[in-house]
Design an enzyme around this catalytic site. Structure first.
Site, PDB file in Angstrom:
ATOM      1  N   CYS A  41       0.829  -1.205   0.000  1.00 17.11           N
ATOM      2  CA  CYS A  41       0.000   0.000   0.000  1.00 17.11           C
ATOM      3  C   CYS A  41       0.864   1.256   0.000  1.00 17.11           C
ATOM      4  O   CYS A  41       1.414   1.647   1.039  1.00 17.11           O
ATOM      5  CB  CYS A  41      -0.919  -0.005   1.219  1.00 17.11           C
ATOM      6  SG  CYS A  41      -1.924   1.475   1.355  1.00 17.11           S
ATOM      7  N   CYS A  98      -0.445   4.117   2.197  1.00 16.12           N
ATOM      8  CA  CYS A  98      -0.206   3.941   3.634  1.00 16.12           C
ATOM      9  C   CYS A  98       1.269   4.170   3.976  1.00 16.12           C
ATOM     10  O   CYS A  98       1.583   4.884   4.924  1.00 16.12           O
ATOM     11  CB  CYS A  98      -0.567   2.523   4.090  1.00 16.12           C
ATOM     12  SG  CYS A  98      -2.032   1.829   3.331  1.00 16.12           S
ATOM     13  N   ASP A  99       2.174   3.558   3.220  1.00 19.79           N
ATOM     14  CA  ASP A  99       3.583   3.510   3.636  1.00 19.79           C
ATOM     15  C   ASP A  99       4.526   4.403   2.827  1.00 19.79           C
ATOM     16  O   ASP A  99       5.680   4.579   3.214  1.00 19.79           O
ATOM     17  CB  ASP A  99       4.092   2.053   3.550  1.00 19.79           C
ATOM     18  CG  ASP A  99       3.285   1.129   4.445  1.00 19.79           C
ATOM     19  OD1 ASP A  99       2.797   1.604   5.495  1.00 19.79           O
ATOM     20  OD2 ASP A  99       3.122  -0.057   4.101  1.00 19.79           O
TER      21      ASP A  99
END
Ligand code: NAP
Length: 309
Positions: free
Chosen positions: A131, A134-135
C-alpha cells in the site's frame, strides 16, 4: 428472524446495498472488516461521477458509510467466519455468536496478492509493502520500486513519484495493462522509470530492504535495483475460504453469480470485486450493491411470513 438482510463487507458495494435496504425499511446489519475496504486506500479517485476534481477513496467511502448509517444500517466491526442455510434462515457465524437473517449479500472485496519470492515475507513492514498510500511517506527522498503493470501499480507509482527520489515500475511484459491515460502519465514522468519484461526473483536486505534482484525474461540478464522500498501491486484475490463447499466459487475463489447477482445458495447474493467478473471499479461495485439490495428485498418479499422468536 433478527435481520432481514446481513451484508458482509463495508466497501462501496456493501455500503450501497445498506443504503438501499435501510431506506426501503429492511432491518439491515452490515459486518465490516477493514473500514471502507480496499477502495478507502485509493489516494485519488478520478473516474467516479460527480467529483470533477477527484476525491480520495477514504472520503468517498466515508460519505457512503454516513449515508448508510443515516438510513438505519447497523454497522458492526466483525468478520463472518461461516455461512449456512437452515430452512429459510441464513446463519452467519461471527467470533462470539450466530446471526440470523432472511437474506445475505456478500461484498467482501479482495486483498492484495503476494509475489511469493524469497525475502517478501521476511522484509514485510521493513521495506516490503502492499500500500503506497499507507507507507509511501516513510520513504520520502529515497528510491523505491513498484511491481505490476495494472491500474493499481501505475497509480501507486505516480503517487510515489511525488515523494520518492526515483520510482522503478517493474513489469513482466513490454506493455502496461493500465488504462492509456494513466500509463502515459507514468511513461512521461521524469522520476518514473519503467523496467520492462522483468520479474523480481528475490528481495534483498537484512534489517530492511536494500534492493530487488530482477530477471529480464527476454535477455535472461539478472540485475539488482537498489531501492529502500518495494510496493507489490500485482492484483488481488478474494478471502472466500469460509465459503468453499458452501457456494460455487471459481478456481481463484471468486463467487460465481447468475441472474440478479444470485449465488448458488438461494437468498444469498454477491456484489462488487468478490464476484467473478472482468471489470472492477468503484462505480460498478456501487451499482451492484444497489442491484443486490433489490434482489435481496424481492427475495425477502416472497418468503413465508417470519416466525415469532
Ligand atoms: P490487475 O489489473 O489484475 O493487474 C495486475 C498486474 O500485475 C498486471 O499488470 C499483471 O501482469 C501483474 N502481475 C500479476 N501477477 C504477477 C506476478 N506473479 N508477477 C509479476 N506481475 C504480476 O490488478 P490491479 O491493478 O490491482 O487492478 C484490479 C482492478 O481494479 C482492475 O480491474 C483495475 O482496472 C481496477 N482499478 C481501477 C483503477 C482506476 O482508477 N480506474 C485504479 C486501480 C484499480 P500482466 O499485465 O502481464 O497480466
Amino acid at each position: 428472524m433478527t435481520y432481514d438482510v446481513i451484508i458482509l463487507g463495508g466497501g462501496p458495494a456493501g455500503l450501497t446495498a445498506g443504503i438501499y435496504l435501510s431506506r426501503g425499511g429492511k432491518k439491515t446489519l452490515l459486518l465490516e472488516g477493514i473500514e471502507g475496504g480496499e477502495a478507502a486506500r485509493i489516494e485519488k479517485v478520478e473516474n467516479y461521477p460527480g467529483f470533477p476534481e477527484g476525491i480520495s477513496g477514504s472520503d468517498l467511502v466515508a460519505r457512503i458509510r454516513e449515508q448508510a448509517r443515516a438510513f438505519g444500517t447497523e454497522i458492526r466491526s466483525e468478520e463472518a467466519a461461516a455461512l449456512e442455510a437452515v430452512g429459510e434462515e441464513k446463519r452467519v457465524r461471527v467470533e462470539t455468536e450466530v446471526l440470523v437473517s432472511r437474506s445475505v449479500i456478500i461484498a467482501i472485496g479482495t486483498h492484495p496478492r503476494r509475489l511469493q519470492v524469497p525475502g517478501e515475507k521476511e522484509l514485510f513492514g521493513r521495506g516490503v509493502s502492499y500500500c503506497a498510500t499507507c507507507d509511501g511517506p516513510l520513504f520520502r527522498g529515497k528510491p523505491v520500486a513498484v511491481v505490476g503493470g495494472g491500474n493499481s501499480a501505475v497509480h501507486e507509482a505516480l503517487h510515489l513519484a511525488g515523494l520518492a527520489s526515483r520510482v522503478y515500475l517493474i513489469h513482466r511484459r513490454d506493455r502496461l495493462r493500465a488504462e492509456h491515460v494513466a500509463g502515459e502519465r507514468a511513461r512521461s514522468h521524469p522520476r518514473v522509470e519503467i523496467v520492462w519484461d522483468s520479474i523480481p526473483q528475490r528481495f534483498l536486505g537484512d534489517e530492511s530492504l536494500s534492493g530487488i534482484e530482477i530477471l529480464n525474461k527476454k535477455t535472461g540478464a539478472v540485475s539488482v535495483i537498489e531501492a529502500a522500498a518495494v510496493f507489490v501491486s500485482i492484483g488481488a484475490h478474494p478471502r472466500t475460504e469460509f465459503l468453499r463447499g458452501v457456494l460455487d466459487l471459481d478456481p481463484e475463489g471468486f463467487i460465481v453469480t447468475g441472474e440478479n447477482l444470485q449465488t448458488s445458495m438461494p437468498g444469498v447474493f454477491a456484489a462488487g470485486d468478490v464476484r467473478v467478473q472482468d471489470f472492477r471499479q468503484i462505480v460498478t461495485a456501487v451499482a451492484e450493491g444497489a442491484r443486490a439490495a433489490q434482489a435481496a428485498e424481492n427475495y425477502c418479499g416472497v418468503m413465508s411470513p417470519p416466525r415469532r422468536r
